[in-house]
Write an enzyme that holds these catalytic residues in place. Structure first.
Site, PDB file in Angstrom:
ATOM      1  N   ILE A  98       0.835  -1.214   0.000  1.00 18.12           N
ATOM      2  CA  ILE A  98       0.000   0.000   0.000  1.00 18.12           C
ATOM      3  C   ILE A  98       0.863   1.255   0.000  1.00 18.12           C
ATOM      4  O   ILE A  98       0.650   2.188  -0.761  1.00 18.12           O
ATOM      5  CB  ILE A  98      -0.928   0.024   1.232  1.00 18.12           C
ATOM      6  CG1 ILE A  98      -1.877  -1.169   1.208  1.00 18.12           C
ATOM      7  CG2 ILE A  98      -1.716   1.327   1.291  1.00 18.12           C
ATOM      8  CD1 ILE A  98      -2.746  -1.271   2.449  1.00 18.12           C
ATOM      9  N   GLY A 101       7.030   4.011   4.099  1.00 19.17           N
ATOM     10  CA  GLY A 101       7.300   5.182   4.936  1.00 19.17           C
ATOM     11  C   GLY A 101       8.719   5.178   5.445  1.00 19.17           C
ATOM     12  O   GLY A 101       9.564   4.376   5.021  1.00 19.17           O
ATOM     13  N   GLY A 102       8.992   6.109   6.372  1.00 15.58           N
ATOM     14  CA  GLY A 102      10.344   6.260   6.891  1.00 15.58           C
ATOM     15  C   GLY A 102      10.798   5.086   7.724  1.00 15.58           C
ATOM     16  O   GLY A 102      11.990   4.821   7.829  1.00 15.58           O
ATOM     17  N   MET A 103       9.853   4.356   8.342  1.00 16.57           N
ATOM     18  CA  MET A 103      10.241   3.250   9.211  1.00 16.57           C
ATOM     19  C   MET A 103       9.968   1.893   8.602  1.00 16.57           C
ATOM     20  O   MET A 103      10.563   0.906   9.006  1.00 16.57           O
ATOM     21  CB  MET A 103       9.494   3.362  10.548  1.00 16.57           C
ATOM     22  CG  MET A 103       9.949   4.532  11.401  1.00 16.57           C
ATOM     23  SD  MET A 103       9.270   4.440  13.076  1.00 16.57           S
ATOM     24  CE  MET A 103       7.531   4.634  12.748  1.00 16.57           C
ATOM     25  N   GLY A 104       9.061   1.814   7.643  1.00 21.94           N
ATOM     26  CA  GLY A 104       8.747   0.493   7.124  1.00 21.94           C
ATOM     27  C   GLY A 104       7.786   0.539   5.956  1.00 21.94           C
ATOM     28  O   GLY A 104       7.648   1.564   5.279  1.00 21.94           O
ATOM     29  N   VAL A 106       3.812  -0.666   4.423  1.00 20.27           N
ATOM     30  CA  VAL A 106       2.444  -1.030   4.760  1.00 20.27           C
ATOM     31  C   VAL A 106       1.892  -1.912   3.639  1.00 20.27           C
ATOM     32  O   VAL A 106       1.958  -1.549   2.454  1.00 20.27           O
ATOM     33  CB  VAL A 106       1.564   0.228   4.937  1.00 20.27           C
ATOM     34  CG1 VAL A 106       0.152  -0.184   5.334  1.00 20.27           C
ATOM     35  CG2 VAL A 106       2.161   1.149   5.997  1.00 20.27           C
ATOM     36  N   LYS A 121       1.609  -3.263   8.880  1.00 15.41           N
ATOM     37  CA  LYS A 121       2.780  -2.392   8.818  1.00 15.41           C
ATOM     38  C   LYS A 121       3.970  -3.157   9.374  1.00 15.41           C
ATOM     39  O   LYS A 121       3.942  -3.623  10.516  1.00 15.41           O
ATOM     40  CB  LYS A 121       2.561  -1.105   9.609  1.00 15.41           C
ATOM     41  CG  LYS A 121       3.699  -0.105   9.466  1.00 15.41           C
ATOM     42  CD  LYS A 121       3.305   1.252  10.016  1.00 15.41           C
ATOM     43  CE  LYS A 121       4.392   2.280   9.759  1.00 15.41           C
ATOM     44  NZ  LYS A 121       3.996   3.634  10.232  1.00 15.41           N
ATOM     45  N   ASP A 211       1.933  14.264  14.909  1.00 16.52           N
ATOM     46  CA  ASP A 211       2.150  14.316  13.462  1.00 16.52           C
ATOM     47  C   ASP A 211       0.817  14.282  12.718  1.00 16.52           C
ATOM     48  O   ASP A 211       0.682  13.619  11.692  1.00 16.52           O
ATOM     49  CB  ASP A 211       3.052  13.160  13.013  1.00 16.52           C
ATOM     50  CG  ASP A 211       3.605  13.376  11.599  1.00 16.52           C
ATOM     51  OD1 ASP A 211       3.685  14.548  11.158  1.00 16.52           O
ATOM     52  OD2 ASP A 211       3.951  12.383  10.935  1.00 16.52           O
TER      53      ASP A 211
END
Length: 636
Positions: A98, A101-104, A106, A121, A211
């Protein structure tokens, strides 16, 4: 050196390069300058390696893709974002990616046991700080159960990588929706009201999101959204695509209010610049709290009303600077927004947290008041506050304008002060006029006015008109130093010196009163009131009379008006006390005259050795006279 922040900064650098930008180290480390040197060293190492290997920008992308492949990620065509290989997670059928992102990453997945579509995620970057943040997100989201917050179902690990599954929302994000739609004012207010109540629920659980932005608001209830019970059968939950149900996602930066340690260092900037509060932009961790999320809600409302965020600079640094130093343009200037709704939005966006709504609940209640047509708590910014805000934004211009304003006021101020000073001097002159009359009558009237047939120089000292005659210049209004009355009193020639044993010299107090009277314009002398005569300026003192007799007996021969041995005229009170200061009123031990009359030295004592010493009683009389304040000698 901590690894987490450096990894995050390198990730930002890589993403910027993929997008065709080359951000400087200073820009990347603007709010964490302590990492600048290490980040520069690593970037230089990467670029040097690319040059040694002869890689161009596209080759460098391949190199990054190779590194990702080694980490278990699928490599796409050159120049494109790498697509991860679909992982295997027990109990889930991973269907597609999907988002990244910055950490992983999805994934869209089917939860096999329940047959429902979920989002999974999974973390792919394994720095210790990112693991902590990922875990914090999962824990924060799992604690929350609200219809407007994406629900977390399960937290676990697969292949050594942490993951969590959550509610799948297929309607896209608010950011995507706003690209093509502008909600109606009421729809925007209802939308943010729902968000505010959800955020308040999070705050009550001790969690601040930090955020909130359109990209983290997912939409349910949009035409074509799946129900979650089947991946193949779309269900139209609402016939109107504008009837949106917001769900807050991505608690990656959430802060627990009961966790003082946290994962964020003071000075570290986390969040999205266009929607972050000034305290976030400044890295002021101690100020971050529920009102920080209120600011972000206001920024979301602002964009829904105007079609643009409150601040959007050409770079991250520019955006952060604007957030910290500028005030947003009121929504009413950019769109047809009612003043009450504009006031609500601008209250959320106040620079100072204390000026925002105290809670997200208060914001939601005020939005509901607006929607119901009731008065709202928020008030438009008035001219004075707007001026204050402008001054804070432009301190240098404020200083210049303030200086110019003060310089412009200076002549007026000086004129006003001069007028007030003159008025005070004139008022003082009127007040002392009765005393002036008493001084002149007691000291001068005997020769100048008492006998009309024998007035010296044809001057009646109490005739105000004669005193002010220009030719005589006896009294020159407002110019005491040019007045002969003051000049003659000061040099001792008035009253006549040869009459000093009978007519005493004027004291300093009397001379000051005369000067004040002339300085104030020499107003007319009031007539004497027989019922309430003016008391003498220098009251009669028996001690002063006794001391005068002692001085006449023992000192006058050497210190009379035409002798003045040592410059001392013994009966000239002002000379003793004010000019030569051989008598210090109230302090005999500090008075030179008292030391001379009590001295044991035959060469310096007073009277001299050839004359008889003062008796102990006479010395004590002089001592007591000085202690009493050395009052003036009386007239005989």
């Amino acid at each position: 050196m901590q690894e987490g922040p450096i990894d995050e900064l390198l990730l930002l650098w890589e993403e910027a390069r993929r997008n065709g930008r080359q951000p400087s180290v200073e820009e990347l480390c603007a709010y964490s300058p302590e990492h600048a040197e290490e980040l520069r060293r690593r970037i230089v190492a990467i670029v040097s390696m690319e040059q040694v290997l002869g890689l161009d920008a596209q080759d460098a992308t391949h190199l990054q893709q190779g590194a990702r492949e080694a980490a278990g990620l699928k490599v796409d065509e050159p120049g494109q974002m790498p697509t991860p290989l679909l992982p295997t997670i027990a109990g889930y059928q991973i269907l597609e990616v999907i988002d990244q992102g910055g950490m992983g990453i999805v994934y869209k997945a089917r939860q096999v046991g329940l047959g429902r579509i979920v989002a999974v995620k999974m973390m792919t970057r394994l720095s210790s700080k990112m693991i902590d943040r990922f875990r914090a997100e999962a824990e924060a989201a799992a604690r929350l159960h609200h219809p407007n917050i994406v629900q977390v179902f399960e937290v676990g690990q697969a292949g050594g990588l942490p993951f969590f599954s959550m509610e799948y929302v297929a309607g896209g994000s608010l950011a995507q929706y706003l690209k093509d739609h502008r909600p109606h004012l009421r729809q925007a207010a209802e939308f943010v009201e729902a968000l505010a109540r959800a955020v308040h629920a999070a705050h009550e659980r001790g969690i601040v999101h930090r955020d909130l932005k359109p990209g983290n608001i997912l939409l349910a209830g949009v035409r074509g959204q799946e129900s979650g019970d089947s991946e193949d059968t779309p269900v139209f939950l609402t016939p109107d695509p504008c009837l949106l149900t917001p769900k807050i996602a991505d608690f990656g930066l959430a802060k627990r209010l009961d966790d003082d340690a946290g994962h964020t260092q003071t000075g570290e900037v986390l969040g999205t610049p266009s929607y972050m509060a000034p305290e976030q932009a400044g890295g002021k961790r101690e100020l971050i709290g529920p009102r920080t999320d209120v600011y972000a809600l206001g920024a979301i409302l602002y964009e829904m009303l105007t079609g643009q965020p409150p601040f959007k600079g050409s770079s991250i640094i520019e955006s952060l600077r604007m957030v910290a130093t500028q005030d947003p343009v009121p929504t009413s200037r950019l769109a047809d927004v009612p003043k009450d709704l504009d006031a609500i939005c601008m209250t959320c966006l106040e620079k100072s947290p204390a000026r925002r709504y105290a809670s997200a609940q208060a914001l939601a209640d005020d939005l509901r008041s607006f929607l119901d047509g009731r008065p709202v708590e928020a008030r438009p910014i008035g001219p004075l506050r707007r001026l204050g805000k402008w001054c804070r934004r432009h301190p240098q211009w404020t200083a210049v304008l303030a200086a110019a304003f003060l310089l412009g006021l200076l002549p007026i101020y000086l004129a006003v002060e001069s007028y007030r000073a003159r008025q005070a001097v004139r008022q003082r002159a009127v007040q002392v006029a009765p005393q002036v009359r008493e001084i002149l009558r007691r000291n001068c009237f005997e020769c100048h006015g008492q006998d009309p047939d024998n007035m010296e120089k044809d001057l009646n000292i109490l005739d105000h008109g004669l005193l002010l005659e220009n030719k005589r210049r006896i009294v020159v209004p407002e110019a005491p130093d040019d007045s002969r009355l003051i000049q003659r009193i000061a040099d001792g020639s008035m009253p006549p010196e040869e009459e000093e044993t009978r007519l005493p010299r004027l004291t300093e107090m009397e001379l000051t009163i005369l000067r004040d009277w002339i300085e104030g314009g020499a107003p007319p002398l009031p007539p004497e009131d027989p019922k309430q005569p003016t008391p003498p300026v220098v009251p009669y003192s028996a001690l002063a009379d006794q001391v005068k007799s002692i001085f006449e007996t023992h000192c006058y021969e050497c210190h009379k008006f035409d002798a003045g041995k040592g410059g001392i005229k013994i009966l000239h009170h002002r000379l003793l006390v004010t000019v030569r200061k051989v008598v210090v009123p109230g302090r005999p031990d500090e008075s030179e005259l008292f030391h001379l009359i009590t001295s044991k030295d035959e060469k310096t004592r007073m009277p001299p050795a050839e004359y008889e010493r003062l008796t102990a009683q006479e010395i004590d009389t002089i001592r007591r006279w000085i202690l009493e304040g050395a009052p003036g000698f009386p007239k005989r």
